[in-house]
Motif scaffolding. Structure first.
Motif, mmCIF file in Angstrom:
data_model
loop_
_atom_site.group_PDB
_atom_site.id
_atom_site.type_symbol
_atom_site.label_atom_id
_atom_site.label_comp_id
_atom_site.label_asym_id
_atom_site.label_seq_id
_atom_site.Cartn_x
_atom_site.Cartn_y
_atom_site.Cartn_z
ATOM 1 N N THR A 28 -49.912 15.753 -48.887
ATOM 2 C CA THR A 28 -49.599 16.005 -47.481
ATOM 3 C C THR A 28 -50.739 15.560 -46.577
ATOM 4 O OG1 THR A 28 -48.260 17.923 -48.147
ATOM 5 C CG2 THR A 28 -48.917 17.778 -45.838
ATOM 6 N N ILE A 29 -51.965 15.818 -46.998
ATOM 7 C CA ILE A 29 -53.125 15.403 -46.204
ATOM 8 C C ILE A 29 -53.184 13.882 -46.094
ATOM 9 C CG2 ILE A 29 -55.644 15.444 -46.081
ATOM 10 C CD1 ILE A 29 -55.552 18.151 -47.511
ATOM 11 N N LEU A 30 -52.967 13.202 -47.216
ATOM 12 C CA LEU A 30 -52.958 11.734 -47.187
ATOM 13 C C LEU A 30 -51.835 11.205 -46.310
ATOM 14 C CD1 LEU A 30 -53.662 10.914 -50.953
ATOM 15 C CD2 LEU A 30 -55.202 10.517 -49.021
ATOM 16 N N ARG A 31 -50.697 11.881 -46.327
ATOM 17 C CA ARG A 31 -49.559 11.441 -45.523
ATOM 18 C C ARG A 31 -49.867 11.574 -44.024
ATOM 19 N NH1 ARG A 31 -45.936 9.017 -48.341
ATOM 20 N NH2 ARG A 31 -45.377 10.811 -49.612
ATOM 21 N N VAL A 32 -50.482 12.662 -43.649
ATOM 22 C CA VAL A 32 -50.824 12.865 -42.238
ATOM 23 C C VAL A 32 -51.868 11.851 -41.792
ATOM 24 C CG1 VAL A 32 -51.845 14.485 -40.598
ATOM 25 C CG2 VAL A 32 -50.211 15.311 -42.290
ATOM 26 N N LEU A 33 -52.860 11.599 -42.633
ATOM 27 C CA LEU A 33 -53.880 10.611 -42.279
ATOM 28 C C LEU A 33 -53.265 9.215 -42.142
ATOM 29 C CD1 LEU A 33 -56.875 11.719 -44.543
ATOM 30 C CD2 LEU A 33 -56.620 12.031 -42.071
ATOM 31 N N SER A 34 -52.355 8.877 -43.044
ATOM 32 C CA SER A 34 -51.690 7.574 -42.950
ATOM 33 C C SER A 34 -50.886 7.465 -41.668
ATOM 34 C CB SER A 34 -50.778 7.361 -44.166
ATOM 35 O OG SER A 34 -51.513 7.348 -45.368
ATOM 36 N N TRP A 35 -50.251 8.547 -41.264
ATOM 37 C CA TRP A 35 -49.480 8.559 -40.011
ATOM 38 C C TRP A 35 -50.397 8.320 -38.813
ATOM 39 C CZ3 TRP A 35 -49.051 11.181 -35.403
ATOM 40 C CH2 TRP A 35 -47.822 11.073 -34.727
ATOM 41 N N ILE A 36 -51.539 9.001 -38.804
ATOM 42 C CA ILE A 36 -52.488 8.856 -37.694
ATOM 43 C C ILE A 36 -53.065 7.445 -37.655
ATOM 44 C CG2 ILE A 36 -54.694 9.652 -36.766
ATOM 45 C CD1 ILE A 36 -54.066 12.419 -37.900
ATOM 46 N N PHE A 37 -53.447 6.909 -38.814
ATOM 47 C CA PHE A 37 -54.034 5.571 -38.860
ATOM 48 C C PHE A 37 -53.024 4.513 -38.411
ATOM 49 C CE2 PHE A 37 -57.029 7.065 -42.479
ATOM 50 C CZ PHE A 37 -57.734 7.831 -41.564
ATOM 51 N N SER A 38 -51.780 4.665 -38.837
ATOM 52 C CA SER A 38 -50.747 3.716 -38.409
ATOM 53 C C SER A 38 -50.523 3.789 -36.902
ATOM 54 C CB SER A 38 -49.431 3.996 -39.145
ATOM 55 O OG SER A 38 -49.575 3.790 -40.535
ATOM 56 N N LEU A 39 -50.572 4.992 -36.368
ATOM 57 C CA LEU A 39 -50.407 5.156 -34.925
ATOM 58 C C LEU A 39 -51.535 4.464 -34.160
ATOM 59 C CD1 LEU A 39 -48.938 6.443 -32.517
ATOM 60 C CD2 LEU A 39 -50.330 8.505 -32.877
ATOM 61 N N VAL A 40 -52.763 4.589 -34.657
ATOM 62 C CA VAL A 40 -53.907 3.964 -33.993
ATOM 63 C C VAL A 40 -53.780 2.442 -34.029
ATOM 64 C CG1 VAL A 40 -56.405 3.631 -34.079
ATOM 65 C CG2 VAL A 40 -55.440 5.911 -34.424
ATOM 66 N N VAL A 41 -53.405 1.879 -35.181
ATOM 67 C CA VAL A 41 -53.259 0.428 -35.290
ATOM 68 C C VAL A 41 -52.174 -0.068 -34.342
ATOM 69 C CG1 VAL A 41 -52.613 -1.461 -36.837
ATOM 70 C CG2 VAL A 41 -54.105 0.361 -37.657
ATOM 71 N N PHE A 42 -51.052 0.622 -34.346
ATOM 72 C CA PHE A 42 -49.930 0.206 -33.488
ATOM 73 C C PHE A 42 -50.273 0.349 -32.006
ATOM 74 C CE2 PHE A 42 -46.251 1.836 -31.077
ATOM 75 C CZ PHE A 42 -45.468 0.688 -31.058
ATOM 76 N N ALA A 43 -50.801 1.504 -31.613
ATOM 77 C CA ALA A 43 -51.069 1.759 -30.200
ATOM 78 C C ALA A 43 -52.205 0.899 -29.667
ATOM 79 C CB ALA A 43 -51.391 3.240 -29.999
ATOM 80 N N SER A 44 -53.202 0.635 -30.483
ATOM 81 C CA SER A 44 -54.341 -0.172 -30.015
ATOM 82 C C SER A 44 -53.898 -1.573 -29.633
ATOM 83 C CB SER A 44 -55.417 -0.233 -31.102
ATOM 84 O OG SER A 44 -55.933 1.052 -31.374
ATOM 85 N N ILE A 45 -53.067 -2.171 -30.456
ATOM 86 C CA ILE A 45 -52.635 -3.541 -30.177
ATOM 87 C C ILE A 45 -51.631 -3.577 -29.032
ATOM 88 C CG2 ILE A 45 -51.510 -5.571 -31.161
ATOM 89 C CD1 ILE A 45 -52.594 -4.780 -33.871
ATOM 90 N N VAL A 46 -50.717 -2.612 -28.995
ATOM 91 C CA VAL A 46 -49.697 -2.610 -27.940
ATOM 92 C C VAL A 46 -50.326 -2.358 -26.574
ATOM 93 C CG1 VAL A 46 -47.686 -1.369 -27.066
ATOM 94 C CG2 VAL A 46 -47.809 -1.996 -29.469
ATOM 95 N N ASN A 47 -51.265 -1.429 -26.490
ATOM 96 C CA ASN A 47 -51.838 -1.058 -25.189
ATOM 97 C C ASN A 47 -52.908 -2.033 -24.709
ATOM 98 O OD1 ASN A 47 -50.208 1.238 -25.057
ATOM 99 N ND2 ASN A 47 -51.726 2.526 -26.090
ATOM 100 N N GLU A 48 -53.806 -2.475 -25.587
ATOM 101 C CA GLU A 48 -54.933 -3.288 -25.145
ATOM 102 C C GLU A 48 -55.108 -4.558 -25.967
ATOM 103 O OE1 GLU A 48 -58.535 -1.053 -24.810
ATOM 104 O OE2 GLU A 48 -57.501 0.773 -24.163
ATOM 105 N N GLY A 49 -54.132 -4.883 -26.779
ATOM 106 C CA GLY A 49 -54.264 -6.053 -27.637
ATOM 107 C C GLY A 49 -53.932 -7.365 -26.953
ATOM 108 N N TYR A 50 -53.452 -7.306 -25.729
ATOM 109 C CA TYR A 50 -53.109 -8.512 -24.976
ATOM 110 C C TYR A 50 -53.883 -8.499 -23.651
ATOM 111 C CZ TYR A 50 -49.200 -8.856 -28.257
ATOM 112 O OH TYR A 50 -48.434 -8.940 -29.395
ATOM 113 N N VAL A 51 -54.454 -9.642 -23.299
ATOM 114 C CA VAL A 51 -55.259 -9.744 -22.076
ATOM 115 C C VAL A 51 -54.746 -10.897 -21.226
ATOM 116 C CG1 VAL A 51 -57.318 -8.746 -23.119
ATOM 117 C CG2 VAL A 51 -56.945 -11.211 -23.253
ATOM 118 N N ASN A 52 -54.982 -10.773 -19.944
ATOM 119 C CA ASN A 52 -54.601 -11.798 -18.975
ATOM 120 C C ASN A 52 -55.852 -12.591 -18.592
ATOM 121 O OD1 ASN A 52 -53.713 -13.352 -16.841
ATOM 122 N ND2 ASN A 52 -52.517 -11.695 -15.912
ATOM 123 N N MET A 53 -55.868 -13.881 -18.892
ATOM 124 C CA MET A 53 -57.035 -14.724 -18.641
ATOM 125 C C MET A 53 -56.802 -15.621 -17.438
ATOM 126 S SD MET A 53 -57.965 -15.762 -22.563
ATOM 127 C CE MET A 53 -58.146 -14.513 -23.818
#
Length: 240
Positions: A28-53
């Motif tokens: 269960t602990i590993l499952r929760v950590l995997s959920w959090i890590f996946s959320l960070v990877v997904f949210a980081s790229i969606v929110n700030e992974g694209y820039v306007n140059m």
């Protein structure tokens, strides 16, 4: 597995689930950590992974490679949904009474967890490679740098957690095979039957002759040896 015995770590099928004990399980602990890590990877790229140059078009922070951002979003989003699904399966696992269904659930978890650990390994290598090729002038004011580093770091952490989930699932599967519950008799709920031994030495019927003209076929027991004749002896009167 975690104090439980039986097929695939289930102590008693249909037993009540203790939320506190369930939350303390390593899986269960590993499952929760995997959920959090996946959320960070997904949210980081969606929110700030694209820039306007300086134009209306957005570019991926990873060396302007849209495939890198798309791959990171895909792995993170599917990993997030998969963690939610398997978390529910883990919680309901003890209430599954069918051995076949438990076997399928464990095998599905082994295959998916191992495969997703590999995809996160690819994600870590891919994103790190593209980030190393990104020039400083491509990111004005260092835009998206923190998000890129977070996606790379948590992709690496996800490799560890998903690999740990794979190991736990394999251990659960091996426990199920040790209980030898994959036989047809146990899966069908029918216990194997043993034939009763025959009372007669030949396992069948014995034939005895009662008279010189009539014979009857009956099931008899063999007479023990050295038995005395119950008929009274006859004597002849001597002739002088």
């Amino acid at each position: 597995m975690d104090g439980g015995v039986g097929s695939f770590g289930v102590g008693r099928a249909g037993s009540t689930i203790d939320p506190i004990s369930f939350a303390k399980q390593p899986q269960t602990i590993l499952r929760v950590l995997s959920w959090i890590f996946s959320l960070v990877v997904f949210a980081s790229i969606v929110n700030e992974g694209y820039v306007n140059m300086g134009s209306e078009r957005l570019h991926c922070v990873f060396n302007k490679n849209a495939d890198a951002c798309n791959y990171g979003v895909f792995v993170g989003l599917v990993g997030l949904l998969a963690c939610s699904f398997f978390f529910l399966v883990d919680y309901k696992f003890a209430s599954i009474s069918s051995v076949k269904d438990r076997k399928k659930a464990v095998m599905l978890e082994i295959g998916f967890s191992g495969f997703w650990a590999f995809l996160y390994f690819v994600s870590f290598c891919f994103l790190a490679n593209q980030w190393s090729r990104t020039e400083a002038d491509e990111l004005p004011l260092n835009q998206g740098a923190d998000a890129a580093r977070a996606a790379i770091a948590f992709s690496f952490f996800s490799i560890i957690t998903w690999a740990g989930l794979t190991v736990r699932a394999v251990q659960k599967y091996l426990l199920g095979t040790d209980m030898t519950l994959f036989t047809t008799e146990h899966l069908d709920g029918v216990a194997p039957t043993q034939p009763y031994p025959s009372n007669s030495p030949g396992g069948g019927t014995a034939t005895t002759t009662t008279t010189t003209t009539t014979t009857d076929t009956t099931e008899t027991y063999q007479n023990p040896p050295f038995t005395e004749n119950n008929a009274a002896p006859t004597y002849q009167v001597p002739i002088y």
